[in-house]
Design a protein around this motif. Sequence first.
Motif, PDB file in Angstrom:
ATOM      1  N   VAL A 163       0.876  -1.420  -0.142  1.00 54.09           N
ATOM      2  CA  VAL A 163       0.110  -0.027   0.182  1.00 54.09           C
ATOM      3  C   VAL A 163       0.975   1.496  -0.047  1.00 54.09           C
ATOM      4  N   ARG A 164       0.011   2.119  -0.891  1.00 51.86           N
ATOM      5  CA  ARG A 164       1.183   3.402  -0.818  1.00 51.86           C
ATOM      6  C   ARG A 164       0.394   4.917  -0.456  1.00 51.86           C
ATOM      7  N   VAL A 165      -0.323   6.191  -0.149  1.00 53.06           N
ATOM      8  CA  VAL A 165      -0.746   6.595  -0.289  1.00 53.06           C
ATOM      9  C   VAL A 165       0.130   7.829  -0.758  1.00 53.06           C
ATOM     10  N   VAL A 166      -1.368   9.125  -1.213  1.00 54.18           N
ATOM     11  CA  VAL A 166      -0.763  10.870  -1.650  1.00 54.18           C
ATOM     12  C   VAL A 166      -1.432  11.566  -1.469  1.00 54.18           C
ATOM     13  N   PRO A 167      -1.059  12.097  -1.208  1.00 54.24           N
ATOM     14  CA  PRO A 167      -2.117  13.537  -0.205  1.00 54.24           C
ATOM     15  C   PRO A 167      -2.888  13.677  -1.137  1.00 54.24           C
ATOM     16  N   ALA A 168      -4.136  13.684  -0.190  1.00 49.08           N
ATOM     17  CA  ALA A 168      -5.836  14.469  -0.889  1.00 49.08           C
ATOM     18  C   ALA A 168      -5.480  15.466  -1.629  1.00 49.08           C
ATOM     19  N   PRO A 169      -5.528  16.455  -2.831  1.00 52.96           N
ATOM     20  CA  PRO A 169      -5.877  17.495  -3.255  1.00 52.96           C
ATOM     21  C   PRO A 169      -6.198  18.233  -3.160  1.00 52.96           C
ATOM     22  N   LEU A 170      -6.126  19.050  -1.856  1.00 47.81           N
ATOM     23  CA  LEU A 170      -7.166  19.972  -0.748  1.00 47.81           C
ATOM     24  C   LEU A 170      -6.777  21.575  -1.343  1.00 47.81           C
ATOM     25  N   ASP A 171      -4.950  21.668  -1.670  1.00 47.61           N
ATOM     26  CA  ASP A 171      -4.985  22.898  -2.535  1.00 47.61           C
ATOM     27  C   ASP A 171      -3.949  22.935  -3.283  1.00 47.61           C
ATOM     28  N   GLY A 172      -3.214  24.209  -3.167  1.00 48.23           N
ATOM     29  CA  GLY A 172      -2.144  24.017  -3.759  1.00 48.23           C
ATOM     30  C   GLY A 172      -2.155  24.668  -5.143  1.00 48.23           C
ATOM     31  N   PRO A 173      -0.852  25.299  -6.044  1.00 45.37           N
ATOM     32  CA  PRO A 173      -1.780  25.266  -7.266  1.00 45.37           C
ATOM     33  C   PRO A 173      -1.874  23.811  -8.578  1.00 45.37           C
ATOM     34  N   ASP A 174      -2.767  24.051  -8.917  1.00 43.11           N
ATOM     35  CA  ASP A 174      -3.198  22.482  -9.640  1.00 43.11           C
ATOM     36  C   ASP A 174      -2.879  20.869  -9.230  1.00 43.11           C
ATOM     37  N   PRO A 175      -4.147  21.396  -8.419  1.00 44.26           N
ATOM     38  CA  PRO A 175      -4.225  20.178  -7.570  1.00 44.26           C
ATOM     39  C   PRO A 175      -4.356  18.601  -8.965  1.00 44.26           C
ATOM     40  N   ALA A 176      -5.413  18.545  -9.755  1.00 40.54           N
ATOM     41  CA  ALA A 176      -5.517  17.888 -10.289  1.00 40.54           C
ATOM     42  C   ALA A 176      -3.843  17.001 -11.547  1.00 40.54           C
ATOM     43  N   GLY A 177      -3.442  18.099 -11.818  1.00 41.61           N
ATOM     44  CA  GLY A 177      -2.112  17.580 -12.108  1.00 41.61           C
ATOM     45  C   GLY A 177      -0.687  16.587 -11.161  1.00 41.61           C
ATOM     46  N   ARG A 178      -1.417  17.753  -9.328  1.00 41.48           N
ATOM     47  CA  ARG A 178       0.211  16.957  -8.784  1.00 41.48           C
ATOM     48  C   ARG A 178      -0.464  16.158  -8.154  1.00 41.48           C
ATOM     49  N   PHE A 179      -1.626  15.882  -7.874  1.00 42.69           N
ATOM     50  CA  PHE A 179      -2.751  14.378  -7.817  1.00 42.69           C
ATOM     51  C   PHE A 179      -2.013  13.512  -8.771  1.00 42.69           C
ATOM     52  N   ALA A 180      -2.171  13.282 -10.132  1.00 45.45           N
ATOM     53  CA  ALA A 180      -1.775  12.538 -11.308  1.00 45.45           C
ATOM     54  C   ALA A 180      -0.529  12.045 -10.968  1.00 45.45           C
ATOM     55  N   ALA A 181       0.181  12.931 -10.619  1.00 40.83           N
ATOM     56  CA  ALA A 181       1.960  12.425 -10.553  1.00 40.83           C
ATOM     57  C   ALA A 181       1.593  11.658  -9.650  1.00 40.83           C
ATOM     58  N   ASP A 182       1.270  12.350  -8.670  1.00 40.62           N
ATOM     59  CA  ASP A 182       1.604  11.499  -6.752  1.00 40.62           C
ATOM     60  C   ASP A 182       1.258  10.149  -7.108  1.00 40.62           C
ATOM     61  N   VAL A 183       0.076   9.531  -8.019  1.00 41.78           N
ATOM     62  CA  VAL A 183      -0.400   8.578  -7.801  1.00 41.78           C
ATOM     63  C   VAL A 183       0.441   8.221  -8.546  1.00 41.78           C
ATOM     64  N   ALA A 184       1.440   8.405  -9.766  1.00 40.86           N
ATOM     65  CA  ALA A 184       2.125   8.014 -11.221  1.00 40.86           C
ATOM     66  C   ALA A 184       3.777   7.149  -9.980  1.00 40.86           C
ATOM     67  N   ALA A 185       3.718   7.996  -8.951  1.00 40.83           N
ATOM     68  CA  ALA A 185       5.051   8.179  -8.463  1.00 40.83           C
ATOM     69  C   ALA A 185       4.557   6.627  -7.252  1.00 40.83           C
ATOM     70  N   ALA A 186       3.361   6.908  -6.882  1.00 37.57           N
ATOM     71  CA  ALA A 186       3.502   6.084  -5.821  1.00 37.57           C
ATOM     72  C   ALA A 186       3.156   4.715  -6.571  1.00 37.57           C
ATOM     73  N   PHE A 187       2.701   4.013  -7.974  1.00 36.86           N
ATOM     74  CA  PHE A 187       2.772   2.971  -8.413  1.00 36.86           C
ATOM     75  C   PHE A 187       4.134   2.732  -8.730  1.00 36.86           C
ATOM     76  N   ALA A 188       5.312   4.184  -9.017  1.00 38.89           N
ATOM     77  CA  ALA A 188       6.557   3.482  -9.273  1.00 38.89           C
ATOM     78  C   ALA A 188       7.329   3.059  -8.642  1.00 38.89           C
ATOM     79  N   ASP A 189       6.694   3.537  -6.938  1.00 33.17           N
ATOM     80  CA  ASP A 189       7.445   3.107  -5.796  1.00 33.17           C
ATOM     81  C   ASP A 189       7.290   1.893  -5.622  1.00 33.17           C
ATOM     82  N   LEU A 190       5.856   1.260  -5.978  1.00 33.21           N
ATOM     83  CA  LEU A 190       5.686   0.038  -5.703  1.00 33.21           C
ATOM     84  C   LEU A 190       6.223  -0.811  -5.926  1.00 33.21           C
ATOM     85  N   GLY A 191       6.120  -0.539  -7.648  1.00 32.10           N
ATOM     86  CA  GLY A 191       7.680  -1.575  -8.616  1.00 32.10           C
ATOM     87  C   GLY A 191       9.154  -1.043  -8.414  1.00 32.10           C
TER      88      GLY A 191
END
Lengths: 450, 450
Positions: free
Chosen positions: A182-210
């Motif tokens: 299991v890996r966690v990513v921050p919820a896209p609560l604030d900051g600029p481009d939350p959608a882009g950051r969320f997508a990048a975090d999910v990609a990084a989490a799966f890469a880390d699992l890999g």
Amino acid sequence: MTGRDADGEAEQANGDRGDPCGAVGGVAAMQARRAALLGPAYRLFYDRPLHLVRGDGVWLFDAQGAAYLDGYNNVASVGHCHPHVVSAIAAQAGRLATHTRYLHDGPLDLAARLLDSLPEPLGHMMFTCTGSEANDLAFRIAQSATGGRGVVVTQTAYHGVTEAAAAFSPALRLPGGLPAHVRVVPAPLDGPDPAGRFAADVAAAFADLGRAGVGPAMFLCDSIFASDGVVDGPPGLLRGAAEAARAVGALYVADEVQAGFGRTGEGMWGFTRHGVQPDIVTMGKPMGNGYPVAGLAVRPEHIARFGRDVRYFNTFGGNPVAMAAAGAVLDVIAREELIANAAATGAHLRARLRDVQAGHPVLGAVRGAGLFAGVDVVTPDGSARPDPQNAAAIVNAMRASGVLISTSGLDGNVLKIRPPLVFRPEHADRLVAALEQALHGGTRGHGTPE
Amino acid sequence: MTGRDADGEAEQANGDRGDPCGAVGGVAAMQARRAALLGPAYRLFYDRPLHLVRGDGVWLFDAQGAAYLDGYNNVASVGHCHPHVVSAIAAQAGRLATHTRYLHDGPLDLAARLLDSLPEPLGHMMFTCTGSEANDLAFRIAQSATGGRGVVVTQTAYHGVTEAAAAFSPALRLPGGLPAHVRVVPAPLDGPDPAGRFAADVAAAFADLGRAGVGPAMFLCDSIFASDGVVDGPPGLLRGAAEAARAVGALYVADEVQAGFGRTGEGMWGFTRHGVQPDIVTMGKPMGNGYPVAGLAVRPEHIARFGRDVRYFNTFGGNPVAMAAAGAVLDVIAREELIANAAATGAHLRARLRDVQAGHPVLGAVRGAGLFAGVDVVTPDGSARPDPQNAAAIVNAMRASGVLISTSGLDGNVLKIRPPLVFRPEHADRLVAALEQALHGGTRGHGTPE
């Protein structure tokens, strides 16, 4: 003592006696009896726990007959004890309550109605009794479909209490921490481009699992981020994250246990606002307005192997009474136009909350969609740090005024407002008045249903 | 096509059309609709699936009004649609259906009644919605209490469908086999000193886990061995195995989902016959006569750490309607003296089955306790090998005669007879007559309720 529990609710331990000034003798005796009979794993809401005996629409009543405006319970989503649902349950319970190894129209008719409300690729429905079982089953299906076991969830996600679901529910803060898959990513609560950051975090989490040798199975996400403090948007927020998951071969599983059945005011499902098409959709809580019924919808290509090699039978899942209850809930949502009401009353509620926020520096951002709102409680010193103590104090003061809400979020400082979908603007006004009173350090006195 | 599924039932895949000679058009159309809507993971009973629409006591009725004597369903244990249970559900559903974070007498009163029926060391009750959730929770508690993860179960055990419970349910025959923390032991079906052998096998299984570096968590055992082919005795059979588990620090968990609530005719619980005191008792299926309610009882010393570090909340578990349903079931068991009836009618049933067995070499041993009977179907050539094909043929022929049973066991060759507890001697006679007819290659024609 007010503590924190799954999804950051303000709760207290079973054996605690509560506020000595306010404790009613009967309640203290019940708490002691409860601790003796149910043991230490159970928790209660509020410093002064509530002994409820009756519900009706948006109202709950305690043993003394005092009324509480329900601003919190999303299970009795079409209103406590809705007569159409109650009579559907009573009629079918008196006719037949067997299982899915016999043919019955109940699960077929309900599956057809639910699939009609979902995007086309979702072709099959499966029925369980609880949202935990639905998310547990989604994980089993995702493993069968992908061959992987890796799960990515948000930082304070809550997805259930089976062993498998608890393992990907960081809100539970289990001893030992998160397991290796299991890996966690921050919820896209604030900051600029939350959608882009969320997508990048999910990609990084799966890469880390890999890198750890764990293959991808699923990205599981509550479309309203209920226990992450309620995240409303922007619309499209989930699209990039879902694509990032699919790009590595994981399934995107939309957990609609919180956001589903009209809660967010834009169609039946919370993910609709984000323009995504999930591989699996799990659903539960409001599905039977209190009757234990839950389930999932899945794309046929993902269930083929599971259906052949594993199979699934749930003794009570899909039983005719559960199906009657859930069908009656769908009837009421349509007849009483509750999705439109969630949108309109929700907008009114958020506008009123923002009015109050403007005059109270202890209130931060107001978020939400439909009838699910989150309000940050922060320190008033300019630093605007999360203030969970004050959030709990506000929740307890509002309870003393006869209005029920709770808390949520990583820091437990988010007021969580999630009333039945039959909540009307006058109820929202009453809730907001109790909030204002609590902010002024007072209570409003118990309400009377209007 | 008749296949095998969880707990060895005679089943068929969703999309199969059934026996073309007997298929009713409506049933075939429903099967096709079901395959389209529910997908490939679901299974149906019988070569000619049943479309049931109504239940009453020991009788089930199909869409054409044909009556079936229910010799199989243990969920509707006090009889299909028992009016006392139905009215308890209807009344409470119309009054309040919330959760255990508010105080309510429902879970307290039910916990007190259930704990009164259990041995003293079991001090706390916890409520879930399904037996799967109860066994999953028992595993989480056992891990917390012992620090180990190793589980020992019987060879064809079935304990549930969550990921964790499926992993210790070898009856499911999951692809990939058993995980590293699970060991199986043969059910103590026959041979000299079955109790001694069973205890030695359990000890050896935990020793084997230890050599693999897996610490002991629990020995989980269904007290009637429902999916191992039904094992009745001798009384005391479980005592040595439970002691062997405790000797290495594992908990002994009695899975009473099948054997509980009077099924075996000697008190409320199946383990009572064996003179053992479990560390945890799980319960489910008949608990609400079809309403989804389940739970576990646990010794306080085993839940202390879990209560402190982990906690537990189940949205629908312990809700007032579930508690009302389960309380009404306890009322009926007492008022209608169903435990005594299970003993008396069960003894009559086994005696009649042995009469038939004496004249039919394809029937082997007749086992059972109370209203749970297992009858081996074997080859008649003197070698007495298991004959699952003939067992399935008998089940399907009896269904054609209007009597419902199923199969069980490692080889799927055991007739599994497990009627509602309101089954009377005349119903047993009718069931046995249908069995005799099936053994003669015929059917009896549909029954009429008497």
